[in-house]
Design a protein around this motif. Structure first.
Motif, PDB file in Angstrom:
ATOM      1  N   PHE A 326       0.924 -37.068 -17.785  1.00 43.12           N
ATOM      2  CA  PHE A 326       1.400 -36.387 -18.985  1.00 43.12           C
ATOM      3  C   PHE A 326       2.797 -35.824 -18.766  1.00 43.12           C
ATOM      4  O   PHE A 326       3.152 -35.400 -17.665  1.00 43.12           O
ATOM      5  N   GLN A 328       4.743 -32.632 -19.992  1.00 46.90           N
ATOM      6  CA  GLN A 328       4.468 -31.347 -20.627  1.00 46.90           C
ATOM      7  C   GLN A 328       5.746 -30.543 -20.738  1.00 46.90           C
ATOM      8  O   GLN A 328       6.705 -30.766 -20.005  1.00 46.90           O
ATOM      9  N   THR A 331       7.400 -24.288 -23.766  1.00 50.43           N
ATOM     10  CA  THR A 331       8.156 -24.051 -25.000  1.00 50.43           C
ATOM     11  C   THR A 331       8.975 -22.782 -24.859  1.00 50.43           C
ATOM     12  O   THR A 331       8.710 -21.948 -23.989  1.00 50.43           O
ATOM     13  N   GLY A 334       7.168 -19.669 -24.687  1.00 51.68           N
ATOM     14  CA  GLY A 334       6.447 -19.299 -23.484  1.00 51.68           C
ATOM     15  C   GLY A 334       5.115 -20.005 -23.350  1.00 51.68           C
ATOM     16  O   GLY A 334       4.414 -19.855 -22.356  1.00 51.68           O
ATOM     17  N   GLY A 335       4.758 -20.794 -24.355  1.00 51.74           N
ATOM     18  CA  GLY A 335       3.531 -21.584 -24.280  1.00 51.74           C
ATOM     19  C   GLY A 335       3.817 -22.931 -23.651  1.00 51.74           C
ATOM     20  O   GLY A 335       4.912 -23.189 -23.150  1.00 51.74           O
ATOM     21  N   ARG A 336       2.801 -23.786 -23.680  1.00 52.56           N
ATOM     22  CA  ARG A 336       2.950 -25.087 -23.061  1.00 52.56           C
ATOM     23  C   ARG A 336       2.424 -26.120 -24.047  1.00 52.56           C
ATOM     24  O   ARG A 336       1.481 -25.871 -24.783  1.00 52.56           O
ATOM     25  N   ARG A 337       3.056 -27.276 -24.070  1.00 56.10           N
ATOM     26  CA  ARG A 337       2.535 -28.342 -24.918  1.00 56.10           C
ATOM     27  C   ARG A 337       2.863 -29.682 -24.308  1.00 56.10           C
ATOM     28  O   ARG A 337       3.691 -29.792 -23.401  1.00 56.10           O
ATOM     29  N   MET A 338       2.210 -30.704 -24.829  1.00 55.89           N
ATOM     30  CA  MET A 338       2.518 -32.051 -24.366  1.00 55.89           C
ATOM     31  C   MET A 338       3.742 -32.579 -25.082  1.00 55.89           C
ATOM     32  O   MET A 338       4.046 -32.185 -26.203  1.00 55.89           O
ATOM     33  N   ASP A 340       4.745 -36.179 -26.224  1.00 58.70           N
ATOM     34  CA  ASP A 340       4.160 -37.511 -26.293  1.00 58.70           C
ATOM     35  C   ASP A 340       5.196 -38.510 -26.809  1.00 58.70           C
ATOM     36  O   ASP A 340       6.229 -38.137 -27.355  1.00 58.70           O
TER      37      ASP A 340
END
Lengths: 351, 380
Positions: A326, A328, A331, A334-338, A340
């Motif tokens: 993946f 990643q 953001t 402060g969050g995390r996301r993939m 794609d």
């Protein structure tokens, strides 16, 4: 007959008002004239001048690298470039990111009946300038004409051959956990420059395509710091997101990037915001993604920033172990996301 | 970017996250539904679940215009393109929604249908003006946000006496959909999820105002906090919901005061009322038939109504048997609960509508949230 017409005289192409017609692809005298007065006149070099079915080229030093790319961009002319410069730079960049020195190009033209010769000349002039700048020669070519409505002005396919010095082996499977990911500058400029030109969107922006040849930048990086470079890529269609996913899958690793570290010019960010696009998915035509050993980051960034095409270079992330391969992103929130691959087509006909 | 960056600031996000951690009661759970796909997208794209306490779970609602379109409506648009040879203009994601006979508008286009993706209804009007010899139909979808522009386009076409333009009206209304969800809630047979409150729509509320949500607080005891589509808006709204729950309040609160008033946009409402009237009933994907939940074109504008103009009849078509979109749209299941998710159903080959739009719960999770699946987080 009076003697006012000189023997052997042929009226030159009417570059001001003329248009491509089916005769220009028919293999007859009209095609000969187009090739001679337009293509040879602008692209002229000893190999093209051989005038044979193929060009005989001198032996090259090292291994050969070959790549090809077709170009269907609409509109043909856009801020920062045109289909001609794009067709040359696209293939030159594919060779450059392999660590090769670009040498020769071929160019295949599919012209649509009715294309103004003035436009074609502008495109060929632009190709000549881009080729000169990249130090490559367009050594062979082909021209076909399709009926009006069966093409869109002009499609250009280029193929290129470059030479690779001994010891260079850059490959998409070279990324190792712990490596760093560098980016040579801002993302999304080319795609948004094209989109802003499209009818119906009513966008008035100052966005300019980043269309450029990367060979000088890659050559200086390879020369100074070659051994620490694992791989290079130019993120075109599908944007940075597609390129990072390709690297992750080819190398069997995960990649983590930091959103605040990725340069995006304000007008590009604004236009993306308005149209609901993610700059990570928007095309570039003059950017370099580089994966390197972590200890070489500072030296490589300094080298990149010393080059005009790398002045905004940044370290945007790192390679990590991930069996799912993946990509990643941390953001800016402060969050995390993939991150794609883009699904479907964000905007067609961008390159 | 001015007025955007302020609402995505990491420092403020951490301060709200700290307050949430501090104020949420570890002895209970909080389940809030964000009605709008715009919120679903923002939550996934900015990684908001990472900033929420483990006992605060967000449930995705049905407010994704593309997701709630039943197959039968897409079939009608395909019929217009392939049988009536009309130019069908619509918003981009709509073309990818799977329809009957293994078709979608995009596949109908590949079979020769003249289907055009537009960013705004004005573009469809422009096509109609440029090609007076062709029938041009705007396939109008969306909630109250996209409805006023469609109404304006119909009025414009009438004023210009544009004779080749019509609209396949599939506009739906937000409050009846929320009613359907809260009505299902106490019924044990429906296996509905118990909700503790709603993050209320952003753009829809700029049009209809905050007043229409009052009865969800008053009659159903569900707190509603209307929030903008930026990630900090959502986080602030979640904090406001947690506070209402903790204090035993059920009120309509407005986090999005920079754009939403109690009464909404009167001009837009009058425009909609002039052109549209309520349908008796409308079938929603996932939610089934809901009375008075959608709009049709009034008789005085009948010639711009593609359903009347081409004599189209609506036919209910069941979803794929294994597709869980219906339960996902009602908040009863998570995308990862569906057997098709990420296997045969992906953004490239969507089986259900939730996998089509980036606002759909499945597409948002597939694109942004799968990294958390192993840890059973991020799926919320």
């Amino acid at each position: 007959m009076s003697g006012t017409v000189k023997p052997g005289y042929a009226r030159p192409l009417d570059l001001k008002r003329g248009r491509v017609d089916l005769g220009h692809g028919g293999g007859g005298r009209a095609m000969q004239q187009l090739v001679r007065e337009l293509f040879h006149a602008h692209l002229g070099n000893p190999w093209l001048a051989q005038g044979n079915d193929g060009s005989v080229l001198p032996p090259a030093v090292g291994r050969l690298v070959m790549s090809t790319d077709s170009h269907v961009v609409s509109p043909l002319f856009f801020p920062g470039g045109d289909i001609g410069s794009l067709a040359v730079n696209g293939t030159v960049n594919d060779l450059a990111v392999m660590g090769a020195k670009p040498l020769w190009l071929s160019a295949g033209f599919i012209l649509e009946e009715g294309l103004p010769l003035l436009d074609l000349e502008r495109i060929v002039t632009s190709m000549a300038a881009a080729a000169r700048n990249a130090g490559v020669a367009i050594v062979t070519g082909d021209t076909k004409v399709v009926e009006h409505g069966k093409g869109d002005g002009v499609f250009i396919t280029t193929a290129g051959v470059g030479s690779l010095d001994d010891g260079i082996a850059l490959s998409g499977d070279g990324a190792i956990p712990g490596d760093a990911v560098l980016l040579s500058g801002s993302i999304g400029d080319h795609g948004m420059a094209i989109l802003a030109q499209r009818e119906g969107l009513g966008l008035e922006t100052s966005i300019v395509s980043d269309c450029a040849s990367l060979h000088m930048l890659t050559a200086s990086l390879m020369k100074r710091l070659g051994p620490s470079i694992r791989l290079m890529r130019d993120p075109t269609r599908g944007g940075l997101a597609a390129t990072l996913n390709e690297i992750a899958h080819q190398s069997g690793v995960g990649i983590e990037i930091d959103e605040p570290a990725i340069p995006v010019h304000a007008p590009v960010a604004a236009a993306c915001e308005l149209l609901g696009l993610d700059p990570l998915n928007v095309a570039n035509e003059g950017k370099l993604v580089l994966v390197c050993a972590a200890e070489a980051v500072d030296a490589l960034l300094a080298e990149m920033r010393a080059h005009p095409l790398g002045s905004e270079a940044a370290c945007i992330g790192r390679v990590r172990e991930d069996a799912r391969h993946f990509v990643q992103m941390r953001t800016r929130l402060g969050g995390r996301r993939m991150v794609d691959w883009l699904s479907g087509e964000q905007l067609p006909r961008i390159c | 970017m001015k007025y955007i960056d302020e609402f995505r600031d990491g420092g403020i996000a951490h301060r709200i996250a700290a307050r949430l951690a501090d104020e949420s009661d570890p002895g209970r759970s909080y389940r809030f539904m964000e009605f709008c796909g715009g919120h679903t997208h923002a939550i996934a794209r900015y990684g908001v679940p990472d900033l929420l306490p483990a006992n605060v779970r967000m449930i995705h609602g049905p407010g994704c215009p593309v997701c709630v379109l039943p197959i039968g409506r897409i079939d009608m648009a395909i019929e217009l393109a392939l049988k009536h040879h009309a130019i069908v203009c619509t918003y981009a994601d709509t073309v990818r929604v799977p329809a009957s006979h293994d078709l979608s508008l995009m596949r109908a286009k590949a079979r020769g249908g003249d289907i055009r993706m537009v960013y705004a209804v004005d573009e469809a009007l422009a096509v109609a003006r440029e090609q007076p010899e062709r029938e041009v139909v705007f396939f109008a979808i969306g909630f109250e946000t996209t409805t006023p522009p469609t109404a304006f386009a119909i009025r414009t076409a009438a004023a210009e006496d544009l004779r080749n333009f019509s609209v396949l009206c599939s506009h739906v209304l937000t409050p009846p959909a929320i009613t359907a969800i809260v009505d299902a809630s106490p019924d044990p047979a429906s296996h509905a999820v118990e909700l503790d409150g709603f993050v209320g729509p952003a753009h829809v509320s700029t049009v209809i105002g905050s007043d229409p949500y009052a009865r969800f607080a008053r009659d159903y005891g569900k707190p509603v906090v209307i929030a903008g589509f930026e990630p900090l808006d959502v986080m602030q709204a979640i904090l406001m919901l947690v506070r209402q729950v903790n204090e035993g309040r059920a009120e309509v609160e407005n986090e999005f005061t920079r754009a939403v008033t109690p009464q909404g946009n009167r001009i837009a409402q009058e425009l909609m009322d002039e052109v549209f009237e309520l349908r008796e009933s409308f079938e929603w994907r996932g939610l089934g038939s809901i009375p008075h939940s959608a709009l049709r074109i009034r008789a005085r504008y009948a010639r711009f109504d593609a359903e009347r103009r081409f004599g189209l009849a609506y036919r209910t078509v069941p979803d794929h048997r294994a597709c869980d979109c219906a339960s996902i749209l009602r908040g009863q299941k998570r995308p990862t609960d569906c057997k098709l998710f990420g296997t045969v159903c992906t953004p490239e080959t969507p089986m259900g509508s939730c996998m089509v739009s980036s606002e759909g719960a499945c597409a948002a999770h597939y694109t942004y949230g799968r990294h958390g699946d192993d840890a059973q987080r991020g799926a919320a």
